[in-house]
Design an enzyme around this catalytic site. Structure first.
Site, PDB file in Angstrom:
ATOM      1  N   LYS A  11       1.388   4.479  -3.283  1.00 56.04           N
ATOM      2  CA  LYS A  11       2.482   3.245  -3.030  1.00 56.04           C
ATOM      3  C   LYS A  11       3.216   3.820  -4.280  1.00 56.04           C
ATOM      4  O   LYS A  11       2.956   4.113  -5.519  1.00 56.04           O
ATOM      5  CB  LYS A  11       1.832   2.252  -3.260  1.00 56.04           C
ATOM      6  CG  LYS A  11       2.592   0.870  -3.395  1.00 56.04           C
ATOM      7  CD  LYS A  11       1.882  -0.208  -3.316  1.00 56.04           C
ATOM      8  CE  LYS A  11       2.643  -1.769  -3.570  1.00 56.04           C
ATOM      9  NZ  LYS A  11       2.044  -2.787  -3.315  1.00 56.04           N
ATOM     10  N   SER A  39       2.921  -6.029   0.236  1.00 55.70           N
ATOM     11  CA  SER A  39       3.862  -5.193  -0.117  1.00 55.70           C
ATOM     12  C   SER A  39       3.592  -3.740   0.009  1.00 55.70           C
ATOM     13  O   SER A  39       4.382  -3.057   0.039  1.00 55.70           O
ATOM     14  CB  SER A  39       4.192  -5.501  -1.475  1.00 55.70           C
ATOM     15  OG  SER A  39       3.143  -5.108  -2.430  1.00 55.70           O
ATOM     16  N   SER A  72      -1.912  -7.572  -0.589  1.00 54.35           N
ATOM     17  CA  SER A  72      -0.861  -6.453  -0.307  1.00 54.35           C
ATOM     18  C   SER A  72      -1.572  -5.417  -0.057  1.00 54.35           C
ATOM     19  O   SER A  72      -0.720  -4.376   0.354  1.00 54.35           O
ATOM     20  CB  SER A  72       0.182  -6.490  -1.515  1.00 54.35           C
ATOM     21  OG  SER A  72       1.045  -7.464  -1.655  1.00 54.35           O
TER      22      SER A  72
END
Length: 490
Positions: free
Chosen positions: A86, A161, A185
């Protein structure tokens, strides 16, 4: 509309689990170059539709060749395995944007501790994943680099996210990914995309080098295609880190022996599973509710004892408490992005105040600005006691609810999201409705407990995930139960 989770990838190598890919490398049935080449080919074929990555590393192919030249080291659990990370996790020499324009050209000079451990284990990073800007969102529509798309239906959101990480794993672009979980997330996008997501206990995985959103809530964890693979990734990244003051010195490390025991389990005899009644009440989509009931029956058939438990503060109160605490911490953490030291700087400033204002207005997206303003408000004089202190008190009650329930049970079983993946653009302009999509996940971050999301079925053709919740630092319990439930559904 395309479905990249059900369609077979052109290269059969990509359908392997991380464990199977690792065994093929160790047995010299395949080379790391072949695995990385297959992943990069898949990335280039699917990215026009998915936008799961902000940065793609074609140079990873040369890293794989060097590994093949030196030989696969069986002592390194991820040697030669392609993974993604990420974009909120800093990577030395690789652009790290946190999904924001304000960091669009930021290239770190050091690795986050979890990335250092990945590299030490021999993993090859093939890309940095798309994400909601500074991890603020539940759909990966708030990215400055465009929204990511769900591999099960490219007209839908992948969740957020860590939506780019989940989409990357579910679409066979890599064998595993690292995400961050502040209010769900990791678990929520894993559920919406049909893969596995693990949020470890707060303090068990280092946050050093992770661009902070809510420092008392953020936790790094893996996204994989199987529960077994999530255990392998956890064994690499977990453990104490002296560079992180919130890292627990007593955090247990999952070993290969632990993973072997988990993988050998075939039933749930003697396991007490709690079902929180508040998670199965109003607001739960009927298709999701049906999958919940089916999963509960499967667990019972496998020998588990099912008990109903109560978490009175873990739904509606949790949403309010979470967003007060998260936004307060965000306003503090993001104050460092001022256009002076690093990151985006406006070219039109007239004085220092104008520099701050323009740089932050032009560099931050609308959702980030909203959360900074709300966080500043709840921390301001006269409002701290009314909002932040009350939220902290509710947080304590939520943790006590969980611990009381876990005294009666070994693990808890609950839905991850009240609905399946929704259409892109359908609720992004309705912040309150978007915040409510986290109703079943934020309480776990407030309590600091571990949670595992795993695919449990489909509703309306879209993936549905369930989550297992365990006691502090008892990730082995939820991995064990998750492995049995996952295996029985195959």
């Amino acid at each position: 509309m395309s479905d990249y989770t059900l369609a077979s990838p052109s290269d059969a190598l990509l359908q392997l689990s991380l464990r199977n890919a690792r065994e093929r490398l160790r047995n010299r049935e395949n080379t790391s170059e072949e695995l990385v080449s297959a992943c990069l080919s898949r990335i280039h074929a699917t990215e026009p539709d998915l936008n799961a990555l902000i940065t793609v590393r074609d140079e990873a192919l040369e890293e794989a060749r060097q590994i093949d030249k030196s030989g696969i080291d069986a002592k390194k659990p991820l040697h030669g395995i392609p993974v993604t990370v990420k974009d909120a996790i800093v990577t030395s020499g690789i652009r790290t944007t946190a999904g924001s324009r304000i960091l669009q050209n930021f290239i770190p000079f050091y690795d986050a501790e979890v990335v250092r451990r990945l590299r030490e284990a021999g993993a090859i990073i093939v890309g940095k994943n798309n994400m909601d800007e500074f991890a603020m969102g539940s759909s990966t529509e708030n990215s400055s680099y465009g929204p990511a798309h769900n591999p099960a239906n490219t007209e839908c959101v992948p969740g957020g996210s860590s939506g780019g990480s989940a989409a990357s794993v579910a679409a066979f672009q890599c064998y595993a990914s690292l995400g961050t979980d502040t209010g769900g997330s990791i678990r929520q996008p894993a559920a919406l995309c049909g893969c596995v997501g693990l949020k470890p206990t707060y303090g068990s995985v280092s946050r050093y080098g992770v661009i902070a959103y809510g420092s008392s809530l953020d936790q790094v964890g893996p996204l994989t295609r199987t529960v077994d693979d999530a255990g392998i990734m956890l064994s690499v990244i977990a453990g104490h880190d002296a560079k992180d003051s919130t890292s627990s010195p007593s955090a247990p490390v999952v070993t290969e022996d632990d993973l072997s025991v988990i993988a050998s389990r075939t039933d749930l005899n003697g396991v007490k599973i709690g079902i929180p009644r508040e998670f199965l009440s109003e607001g739960l989509d009927e298709g999701v509710a049906a999958v919940c009931r089916e999963t509960e029956l499967h667990a019972r058939d496998l020998g588990a004892e099912i008990r109903e438990v109560s978490l009175p503060h873990a739904t509606r109160e949790a949403i309010a408490a979470y967003y007060v605490i998260a936004m307060a911490e965000a306003s503090s953490n993001l104050s460092r992005f001022d256009g002076v030291r690093y990151g985006y700087r406006t070219e039109a400033a007239e004085d220092i105040d104008d520099l701050y204002t323009r740089s932050r207005t032009e560099g931050f997206g609308k959702e980030v600005q909203r959360r900074i303003l709300l966080g500043t408000y709840v921390l301001s004089a006269g409002y701290y006691d009314a909002y932040y202190r009350k939220a902290a008190q509710v947080r304590r009650l939520i943790r006590e609810d969980y611990l009381a329930a876990l005294e009666q049970c070994d693990v808890l079983l609950a839905p991850v999201s009240p609905v399946t993946a929704w259409k892109l653009g359908s609720i992004v302009e309705d912040p309150l409705k978007m915040y409510l999509m986290d109703i079943f996940t934020v309480s776990l971050n407030l309590s600091g407990l571990p949670g595992l999301s795993f695919p449990a079925g489909r509703a309306g053709g879209m993936p549905v995930g369930m989550q297992l919740i365990g006691r502090p630092f008892q990730e082995k319990d939820i991995l064990s139960v998750g492995h049995v439930l996952e295996t029985c559904r195959r």
